[in-house]
Design a protein around this motif. Structure first.
Motif, PDB file in Angstrom:
ATOM      1  N   LYS A  91      19.695  31.041  44.137  1.00  0.00           N
ATOM      2  CA  LYS A  91      20.213  31.644  42.913  1.00  0.00           C
ATOM      3  C   LYS A  91      21.732  31.448  42.832  1.00  0.00           C
ATOM      4  O   LYS A  91      22.415  31.345  43.852  1.00  0.00           O
ATOM      5  CB  LYS A  91      19.894  33.147  42.880  1.00  0.00           C
ATOM      6  N   ASN A  92      22.231  31.429  41.621  1.00  0.00           N
ATOM      7  CA  ASN A  92      23.674  31.434  41.392  1.00  0.00           C
ATOM      8  C   ASN A  92      24.138  32.883  41.466  1.00  0.00           C
ATOM      9  O   ASN A  92      24.191  33.596  40.473  1.00  0.00           O
ATOM     10  CB  ASN A  92      23.991  30.827  40.023  1.00  0.00           C
ATOM     11  N   LEU A  93      24.438  33.315  42.684  1.00  0.00           N
ATOM     12  CA  LEU A  93      24.702  34.725  42.960  1.00  0.00           C
ATOM     13  C   LEU A  93      25.984  35.182  42.280  1.00  0.00           C
ATOM     14  O   LEU A  93      27.061  34.629  42.515  1.00  0.00           O
ATOM     15  CB  LEU A  93      24.804  34.942  44.474  1.00  0.00           C
ATOM     16  N   LYS A  94      25.879  36.208  41.457  1.00  0.00           N
ATOM     17  CA  LYS A  94      27.054  36.784  40.792  1.00  0.00           C
ATOM     18  C   LYS A  94      27.545  37.962  41.632  1.00  0.00           C
ATOM     19  O   LYS A  94      26.771  38.839  41.996  1.00  0.00           O
ATOM     20  CB  LYS A  94      26.694  37.264  39.398  1.00  0.00           C
ATOM     21  N   MET A  95      28.839  37.963  41.908  1.00  0.00           N
ATOM     22  CA  MET A  95      29.418  39.043  42.702  1.00  0.00           C
ATOM     23  C   MET A  95      29.831  40.183  41.777  1.00  0.00           C
ATOM     24  O   MET A  95      30.664  40.009  40.891  1.00  0.00           O
ATOM     25  CB  MET A  95      30.623  38.553  43.489  1.00  0.00           C
ATOM     26  N   GLY A  96      29.231  41.356  41.995  1.00  0.00           N
ATOM     27  CA  GLY A  96      29.574  42.545  41.229  1.00  0.00           C
ATOM     28  C   GLY A  96      28.818  42.638  39.915  1.00  0.00           C
ATOM     29  O   GLY A  96      28.343  41.640  39.370  1.00  0.00           O
ATOM     30  N   ILE A  97      28.731  43.865  39.402  1.00  0.00           N
ATOM     31  CA  ILE A  97      28.084  44.124  38.111  1.00  0.00           C
ATOM     32  C   ILE A  97      29.115  44.154  36.994  1.00  0.00           C
ATOM     33  O   ILE A  97      28.950  43.524  35.947  1.00  0.00           O
ATOM     34  CB  ILE A  97      27.313  45.462  38.152  1.00  0.00           C
ATOM     35  N   LEU A  98      30.200  44.886  37.202  1.00  0.00           N
ATOM     36  CA  LEU A  98      31.235  45.015  36.164  1.00  0.00           C
ATOM     37  C   LEU A  98      32.084  43.745  36.140  1.00  0.00           C
ATOM     38  O   LEU A  98      32.569  43.291  37.182  1.00  0.00           O
ATOM     39  CB  LEU A  98      32.114  46.233  36.442  1.00  0.00           C
ATOM     40  N   PRO A  99      32.286  43.144  34.981  1.00  0.00           N
ATOM     41  CA  PRO A  99      33.077  41.906  34.913  1.00  0.00           C
ATOM     42  C   PRO A  99      34.559  42.161  35.197  1.00  0.00           C
ATOM     43  O   PRO A  99      35.155  43.080  34.642  1.00  0.00           O
ATOM     44  CB  PRO A  99      32.858  41.432  33.470  1.00  0.00           C
ATOM     45  N   ILE A 100      35.124  41.359  36.082  1.00  0.00           N
ATOM     46  CA  ILE A 100      36.563  41.423  36.353  1.00  0.00           C
ATOM     47  C   ILE A 100      37.224  40.359  35.484  1.00  0.00           C
ATOM     48  O   ILE A 100      36.906  39.165  35.592  1.00  0.00           O
ATOM     49  CB  ILE A 100      36.855  41.178  37.842  1.00  0.00           C
ATOM     50  N   THR A 101      38.106  40.785  34.608  1.00  0.00           N
ATOM     51  CA  THR A 101      38.706  39.852  33.645  1.00  0.00           C
ATOM     52  C   THR A 101      40.231  39.879  33.752  1.00  0.00           C
ATOM     53  O   THR A 101      40.831  40.900  34.099  1.00  0.00           O
ATOM     54  CB  THR A 101      38.303  40.202  32.203  1.00  0.00           C
ATOM     55  N   LEU A 102      40.829  38.747  33.435  1.00  0.00           N
ATOM     56  CA  LEU A 102      42.282  38.642  33.292  1.00  0.00           C
ATOM     57  C   LEU A 102      42.550  38.224  31.853  1.00  0.00           C
ATOM     58  O   LEU A 102      42.198  37.116  31.455  1.00  0.00           O
ATOM     59  CB  LEU A 102      42.853  37.613  34.271  1.00  0.00           C
ATOM     60  N   ASP A 103      43.151  39.135  31.098  1.00  0.00           N
ATOM     61  CA  ASP A 103      43.323  38.903  29.658  1.00  0.00           C
ATOM     62  C   ASP A 103      44.677  38.285  29.317  1.00  0.00           C
ATOM     63  O   ASP A 103      44.766  37.391  28.475  1.00  0.00           O
ATOM     64  CB  ASP A 103      43.135  40.226  28.892  1.00  0.00           C
TER      65      ASP A 103
END
Length: 704
Positions: A615-627
């Protein structure tokens, strides 16, 4: 008369009878015997047990003797025979001392596969070793290096060039004899390949044999009866047919009596999804070193440390869970639960997370639930890199992995392990993040050792009294009792929130293994060193059924209770459940065939090709963004979302630690930058070595 004595002494000296290199066979055999005896004494910590091993089981002592003798025979291949003999002694001494030290902290002896865990061991070393301890370890390593240098310069050398043909013949002869004894022992079942209890095996078969066996025996040996026809017969006769219709009917039920939860342990929960049109969420909660301390016969407590767990054990489906390890080995309990595979067929002390799962995928609960539309999440309040979970979980079929590096509001025990109460929010967030049913595998860490021998809790809620006065052990048990008390409060809060959640949920809870508290089987009122207690709880009505299961059977049992038949291995266990009087020996033999075929064989169970892709493992549930990024006069401000204490900044490929950090803002001061900048925020593992994920990059132009 005196003259005669003197001339005889002079004759001995002149002819070199007292020189050690005049008696190579005596040195060879003597060094071997001394080494084996010291190894066993360190391993057993008992002179009586050592004598029993030597005189009651001389054939086993001989096998260990031959293994060590083979390594010492290398000294016949060089003039520097004293140096080589010293290196061999240091080699076996390091194994013996390492085993001795490890057994002070855990029940499992030292084996070859522990070397594959060096990175993980270094990550948690500070929890077990004090500053003085690190100095002592450094001093021992330095002393070994100095000793090797001194041996190289000062150790005895042969005066003449050795006869290399005779030396090689000696090495080959003793090696062939050792292999012969090894094979005869295996063929006659005197020497086993696999051990169901590795600690007992070291005491029975000896350290040299068991350590060598752990190096040679990796993976699963090809079963004698393995072929395509055997696999086809198993699939036709011993695996239940596929039926993915869930038979569970969630209904409203009166909530069981609740344990009050102190306010500081209550977690704020987001509003649940209003519309839900899927099946039952399945949540596994693996509680680190969680054990009912009241089962110890020499312990008295002022109050029940785990009242909620006891109540749920009595009112819900429950039983004893047989686990593959004691005192350590969390990842191996995980492996059995997630894959349905029996670790007894693998090499002695092997961690599949560090061997076969580094190379390929494996049928697992996440893949099975994925087949019927579930989303799979892993949650662990420890570092993502421990046991290489950030890589292994993609090969076990997880869609997301929330490690401590993606959590917020972490609090810590006095031994610096993250407390478990943070997991409630992460479990709820995982379910709210999808419109599908969810499979969630949660691994707690609060109950982890080491357990301090000094007093660290000044006014503990749970007070422990021992029958015999032992201050160090009492401090350990008091610390442990208060950690499981808080873990029990976390269980109470989690079940409270799941009860009010508007989606049907099944929660499976169990301890991964007994704590490393030097517990002996005679110390326990019930169970054994390889059993913990599990509970099957739901926020809807389910019939109470009590059943003792192996760790590798638990996933199949839970799916059976849900009316789900997915995965060949899990369906194989379900067929065994239905045939109450099934032959256990035949059951284990066929299980070995399936495991070998899936991981090392021709994949006949899958029609010749592994159907599971990483699987393409995604780290974390909440998206970490840089705006956006602002930079002025040596200070940079980065605006985004879901930053935390593990967030760092990467500017043109170079890492920078934040000066200050908030969930939506990171600030870095004293920068000296110019030209075009490429900036992103990254999540770094707890040990500061691995970048787990990065945000998209922002470009900033700096003009001077």
């Amino acid at each position: 008369m005196k003259g005669k004595k003197k001339s005889f002494a002079e004759k001995i000296k002149k002819e070199g009878w007292m020189k050690i290199d005049c008696h190579p066979l005596a040195v060879w055999f003597g060094s071997t015997i001394v080494t084996v005896l010291l190894l066993e004494l360190l391993s057993r910590k008992s002179l009586f047990s050592l004598l029993h091993f030597v005189f009651v089981t001389p054939h086993l002592f001989l096998m260990n003797f031959m293994l060590v003798l083979t390594t010492y025979s290398l000294m016949f291949l060089t003039r520097r025979w004293g140096f080589v003999r010293g290196l061999v002694a240091i080699f076996w001494g390091a194994i013996g001392v390492t085993d001795f030290v490890l057994l002070l902290f855990r029940t499992t002896p030292f084996n070859w596969h522990d070397l594959s865990l060096i990175d993980s061991a270094m990550q948690v070393m500070n929890h077990y070793v004090s500053g003085i301890g690190f100095v002592a370890i450094g001093a021992v390593i330095a002393a070994c290096i100095v000793l090797i240098v001194v041996l190289f310069k000062k150790a005895a050398r042969l005066e003449k060039r050795p006869n290399y043909k005779k030396g090689a013949a000696s090495v080959v002869t003793v090696a062939l004899l050792t292999v012969y004894f090894w094979c005869v022992g295996r063929w006659s079942a005197i020497l086993p390949r696999n051990f169901s209890n590795i600690a007992e095996a070291y005491q029975t078969y000896g350290l040299a044999y068991c350590f060598t066996n752990s190096y040679i025996s990796t993976g699963i040996s090809k079963p004698d009866n393995y072929d395509a026809q055997k696999v086809e017969n198993i699939l036709d006769e011993e695996v239940v047919p596929v039926n993915t219709e869930v038979e569970i009917d969630p209904v409203e039920t009166t909530a069981p009596e609740e344990v009050s939860v102190p306010e500081e342990y209550e977690e704020e929960t987001k509003a649940p999804i209003e519309e839900y049109d899927a099946g039952v969420n399945v949540i596994y909660l693996q509680l680190e070193s969680f054990f009912d301390i009241t089962d110890l016969n020499d312990v008295t407590v002022n109050e029940d440390p785990i009242p909620n767990y006891h109540r749920l054990f009595d009112t819900c489906s429950s039983g004893f869970l047989s686990v593959p390890s004691v005192g350590a080995g969390t990842a191996n309990t995980e492996f059995e639960i997630l894959t349905g595979m029996n670790l007894d067929f693998f090499g002695c002390g092997e961690y599949p997370y560090q061997t076969v799962l580094r190379e390929q995928t494996c049928e697992s609960l996440p893949y099975c639930y994925d087949n019927i539309g579930y989303t799979s999440h892993a949650i662990h309040n420890n570092s993502a890199t421990f046991y290489n979970r950030n890589m292994v979980f993609s090969r076990l079929g997880f869609d997301t992995f929330t490690s401590m590096e993606y959590m917020y509001n972490l609090t810590y025990t006095p031994e610096n392990w993250a407390k478990d109460k943070v997991l409630t929010t992460n479990i709820i967030e995982a379910m709210e993040s999808t419109d599908t049913s969810d499979f969630i595998y949660t691994i707690s860490v609060q109950g982890h050792g080491a357990y301090p021998t000094e007093e660290v809790l000044k006014d503990p809620h749970i007070k422990v009294t021992l029958k015999e006065d032992d201050e160090a052990r009492q401090n350990q048990l008091t610390y442990y009792a208060n950690q499981i008390y808080e873990m029990d409060l976390f269980v109470a809060e989690l079940t409270r929130q799941l009860k009010d959640f508007n989606e049907p949920c099944i929660l499976v809870m169990y301890g991964d293994h007994l704590p490393s508290l030097g517990i002996e089987e005679t110390d326990m009122n019930q169970g054994n060193l390889f059993t913990t207690k599990y509970i099957l709880w739901s926020n809807f009505q389910m019939e109470k059924q009590d059943k003792n299961v192996e760790a590798y059977q638990l996933g199949a049992y839970v799916m059976q209770r849900m009316g789900i038949n997915e995965g060949i291995m899990f369906r194989y266990h379900q067929k065994y459940f239905k045939e109450q009087n099934a032959n256990e020996s035949a059951y284990l033999d066929s299980m070995a065939v399936i495991e070998y075929d899936m991981l090392y064989g021709d994949k006949e169970v899958f029609g010749g090709e592994n159907p599971y892709q990483p699987k393409n493992l995604k780290m974390g549930i909440l998206p970490i963004t840089l705006d956006r990024v602002l930079y002025k006069d040596g200070t940079m401000w980065l605006y985004g979302s879901n930053f935390n204490e593990f967030s760092i900044v990467i500017i043109n490929g170079k890492q920078y630690e934040p000066t200050s950090q908030h969930q939506n803002l990171i600030k870095i001061e004293d920068l000296k930058l110019g030209g075009d900048l490429e900036v992103c925020v990254a999540q770094q593992d707890d040990y500061g070595k691995t970048i787990l994920s990065t945000t998209r990059s922002c470009r900033v132009e700096v003009n001077h």
